[in-house]
Design a protein around this motif. Structure first.
Motif, PDB file in Angstrom:
ATOM      1  N   LEU A 185       0.811  -1.226   0.000  1.00  0.00           N
ATOM      2  CA  LEU A 185       0.000   0.000   0.000  1.00  0.00           C
ATOM      3  C   LEU A 185       0.838   1.267   0.000  1.00  0.00           C
ATOM      4  O   LEU A 185       0.370   2.320  -0.405  1.00  0.00           O
ATOM      5  N   MET A 186       2.064   1.173   0.453  1.00  0.00           N
ATOM      6  CA  MET A 186       2.889   2.364   0.672  1.00  0.00           C
ATOM      7  C   MET A 186       3.747   2.668  -0.553  1.00  0.00           C
ATOM      8  O   MET A 186       4.969   2.713  -0.499  1.00  0.00           O
ATOM      9  N   THR A 187       3.074   2.925  -1.652  1.00  0.00           N
ATOM     10  CA  THR A 187       3.766   3.129  -2.916  1.00  0.00           C
ATOM     11  C   THR A 187       4.632   4.390  -2.899  1.00  0.00           C
ATOM     12  O   THR A 187       5.735   4.389  -3.441  1.00  0.00           O
ATOM     13  N   VAL A 188       4.163   5.455  -2.302  1.00  0.00           N
ATOM     14  CA  VAL A 188       4.940   6.699  -2.254  1.00  0.00           C
ATOM     15  C   VAL A 188       6.201   6.480  -1.420  1.00  0.00           C
ATOM     16  O   VAL A 188       7.302   6.882  -1.817  1.00  0.00           O
ATOM     17  N   ALA A 189       6.068   5.827  -0.277  1.00  0.00           N
ATOM     18  CA  ALA A 189       7.233   5.558   0.581  1.00  0.00           C
ATOM     19  C   ALA A 189       8.236   4.658  -0.137  1.00  0.00           C
ATOM     20  O   ALA A 189       9.448   4.918  -0.093  1.00  0.00           O
ATOM     21  N   ARG A 190       7.755   3.615  -0.793  1.00  0.00           N
ATOM     22  CA  ARG A 190       8.675   2.700  -1.498  1.00  0.00           C
ATOM     23  C   ARG A 190       9.449   3.454  -2.581  1.00  0.00           C
ATOM     24  O   ARG A 190      10.655   3.266  -2.726  1.00  0.00           O
ATOM     25  N   LYS A 191       8.783   4.321  -3.317  1.00  0.00           N
ATOM     26  CA  LYS A 191       9.471   5.098  -4.356  1.00  0.00           C
ATOM     27  C   LYS A 191      10.513   6.022  -3.736  1.00  0.00           C
ATOM     28  O   LYS A 191      11.603   6.191  -4.282  1.00  0.00           O
ATOM     29  N   MET A 192      10.189   6.630  -2.591  1.00  0.00           N
ATOM     30  CA  MET A 192      11.156   7.505  -1.914  1.00  0.00           C
ATOM     31  C   MET A 192      12.375   6.690  -1.486  1.00  0.00           C
ATOM     32  O   MET A 192      13.515   7.095  -1.720  1.00  0.00           O
ATOM     33  N   TYR A 193      12.146   5.526  -0.865  1.00  0.00           N
ATOM     34  CA  TYR A 193      13.269   4.685  -0.441  1.00  0.00           C
ATOM     35  C   TYR A 193      14.139   4.302  -1.637  1.00  0.00           C
ATOM     36  O   TYR A 193      15.365   4.350  -1.569  1.00  0.00           O
ATOM     37  N   GLU A 194      13.509   3.934  -2.725  1.00  0.00           N
ATOM     38  CA  GLU A 194      14.265   3.541  -3.925  1.00  0.00           C
ATOM     39  C   GLU A 194      15.073   4.717  -4.469  1.00  0.00           C
ATOM     40  O   GLU A 194      16.233   4.540  -4.862  1.00  0.00           O
ATOM     41  N   ARG A 195      14.506   5.904  -4.491  1.00  0.00           N
ATOM     42  CA  ARG A 195      15.256   7.079  -4.948  1.00  0.00           C
ATOM     43  C   ARG A 195      16.449   7.361  -4.036  1.00  0.00           C
ATOM     44  O   ARG A 195      17.460   7.913  -4.477  1.00  0.00           O
ATOM     45  N   MET A 196      16.339   6.992  -2.774  1.00  0.00           N
ATOM     46  CA  MET A 196      17.419   7.219  -1.811  1.00  0.00           C
ATOM     47  C   MET A 196      18.461   6.101  -1.841  1.00  0.00           C
ATOM     48  O   MET A 196      19.435   6.150  -1.092  1.00  0.00           O
ATOM     49  N   GLY A 197      18.259   5.104  -2.698  1.00  0.00           N
ATOM     50  CA  GLY A 197      19.253   4.041  -2.849  1.00  0.00           C
ATOM     51  C   GLY A 197      18.908   2.726  -2.185  1.00  0.00           C
ATOM     52  O   GLY A 197      19.662   1.754  -2.292  1.00  0.00           O
ATOM     53  N   PHE A 198      17.782   2.651  -1.496  1.00  0.00           N
ATOM     54  CA  PHE A 198      17.362   1.380  -0.903  1.00  0.00           C
ATOM     55  C   PHE A 198      16.974   0.427  -2.024  1.00  0.00           C
ATOM     56  O   PHE A 198      16.437   0.848  -3.051  1.00  0.00           O
ATOM     57  N   GLN A 199      17.240  -0.851  -1.792  1.00  0.00           N
ATOM     58  CA  GLN A 199      16.877  -1.873  -2.766  1.00  0.00           C
ATOM     59  C   GLN A 199      15.993  -2.909  -2.097  1.00  0.00           C
ATOM     60  O   GLN A 199      16.234  -3.294  -0.946  1.00  0.00           O
ATOM     61  N   GLN A 200      14.987  -3.360  -2.838  1.00  0.00           N
ATOM     62  CA  GLN A 200      14.132  -4.411  -2.309  1.00  0.00           C
ATOM     63  C   GLN A 200      14.990  -5.651  -2.097  1.00  0.00           C
ATOM     64  O   GLN A 200      15.718  -6.075  -2.991  1.00  0.00           O
ATOM     65  N   ASP A 201      14.906  -6.213  -0.907  1.00  0.00           N
ATOM     66  CA  ASP A 201      15.754  -7.333  -0.523  1.00  0.00           C
ATOM     67  C   ASP A 201      14.980  -8.645  -0.570  1.00  0.00           C
ATOM     68  O   ASP A 201      15.263  -9.505  -1.390  1.00  0.00           O
ATOM     69  N   ILE A 202      13.992  -8.799   0.292  1.00  0.00           N
ATOM     70  CA  ILE A 202      13.200 -10.028   0.334  1.00  0.00           C
ATOM     71  C   ILE A 202      11.740  -9.677   0.568  1.00  0.00           C
ATOM     72  O   ILE A 202      11.416  -8.611   1.074  1.00  0.00           O
ATOM     73  N   GLU A 203      10.881 -10.616   0.192  1.00  0.00           N
ATOM     74  CA  GLU A 203       9.479 -10.471   0.549  1.00  0.00           C
ATOM     75  C   GLU A 203       9.298 -11.100   1.922  1.00  0.00           C
ATOM     76  O   GLU A 203       9.806 -12.191   2.191  1.00  0.00           O
ATOM     77  N   LEU A 204       8.596 -10.408   2.789  1.00  0.00           N
ATOM     78  CA  LEU A 204       8.353 -10.863   4.151  1.00  0.00           C
ATOM     79  C   LEU A 204       7.003 -11.573   4.219  1.00  0.00           C
ATOM     80  O   LEU A 204       6.168 -11.420   3.321  1.00  0.00           O
ATOM     81  N   PRO A 205       6.772 -12.322   5.269  1.00  0.00           N
ATOM     82  CA  PRO A 205       5.448 -12.943   5.413  1.00  0.00           C
ATOM     83  C   PRO A 205       4.359 -11.864   5.450  1.00  0.00           C
ATOM     84  O   PRO A 205       4.584 -10.767   5.966  1.00  0.00           O
ATOM     85  N   PRO A 206       3.196 -12.173   4.904  1.00  0.00           N
ATOM     86  CA  PRO A 206       2.102 -11.195   4.907  1.00  0.00           C
ATOM     87  C   PRO A 206       1.727 -10.788   6.333  1.00  0.00           C
ATOM     88  O   PRO A 206       1.818 -11.577   7.272  1.00  0.00           O
ATOM     89  N   MET A 207       1.344  -9.531   6.474  1.00  0.00           N
ATOM     90  CA  MET A 207       0.826  -9.005   7.735  1.00  0.00           C
ATOM     91  C   MET A 207      -0.431  -8.214   7.409  1.00  0.00           C
ATOM     92  O   MET A 207      -0.455  -7.501   6.400  1.00  0.00           O
ATOM     93  N   PHE A 208      -1.421  -8.318   8.239  1.00  0.00           N
ATOM     94  CA  PHE A 208      -2.672  -7.583   8.060  1.00  0.00           C
ATOM     95  C   PHE A 208      -3.312  -7.853   6.702  1.00  0.00           C
ATOM     96  O   PHE A 208      -4.011  -7.014   6.148  1.00  0.00           O
TER      97      PHE A 208
END
Length: 172
Positions: free
Chosen positions: A129-152
């Motif tokens: 759901l946090m598409t804006v946050a994910r894009k910000m993290y990616e622009r800052m150099g964060f990379q998606q590492d692993i998928e975690l177990p589902p929550m909520f």
């Protein structure tokens, strides 16, 4: 007005809770039944979180507009992050102040603290759901590492930002 970043004070805890709940409330309807109540309870545990994390706030003029919890290496949730990592949790910006850079400034502060603490990586977990946050993290150099177990009832991923010059992970 410029946004200032500072350590939270205990008298800020009520405002931190209010900002966090307001920032995450837009996701309430997308969560599995009962999920919002659980999430809201977690967001409200500011004093408990302050026992293990450094709470940081963004302030514009005399008003708090954002908050984040920074966990130094060894303090992060071991189910989500290796012990040598620092981590960022519960980044929240007041809905009325989004798009003004508070989230980025709070994240940059966490990165600086992680470097000062000698962390080789800093991690964050975020949901579909946090598409804006994910894009910000990616622009800052964060990379998606692993998928975690589902929550909520949502998909979550762990993102990582290497802090070493070689961009190689720390050894265990």
């Amino acid at each position: 007005m410029a946004i200032a970043i500072r350590n939270a004070l205990s008298q800020d805890f009520t405002q931190i809770e209010q900002i966090s709940v307001a920032a995450y409330q837009e996701y309430a309807r997308a969560l599995a039944p009962g999920g919002w109540e659980v999430m809201q309870g977690n967001l409200s545990q500011v004093a408990k979180r302050a026992e293990v994390a450094q709470l940081i706030v963004a302030q514009e003029d005399c008003h708090l507009v954002g908050t984040v919890a920074y966990f130094a290496p060894g303090k992060s949730d071991g189910r989500l992050f290796p012990p040598q990592w620092a981590s960022i949790r519960l980044l929240a910006v007041s809905p009325s102040h989004r798009g003004k850079g508070a989230g980025r400034l709070l994240t940059q502060e966490c990165i600086q603290r992680a470097k000062a603490d000698g962390a080789c990586e800093i991690g964050v977990h975020t949901s579909e759901l946090m598409t804006v946050a994910r894009k910000m993290y990616e622009r800052m150099g964060f990379q998606q590492d692993i998928e975690l177990p589902p929550m909520f009832g949502l998909r979550y991923w762990r993102y990582v930002l290497p802090l070493t010059k070689t961009h190689e992970p720390c050894s265990d």
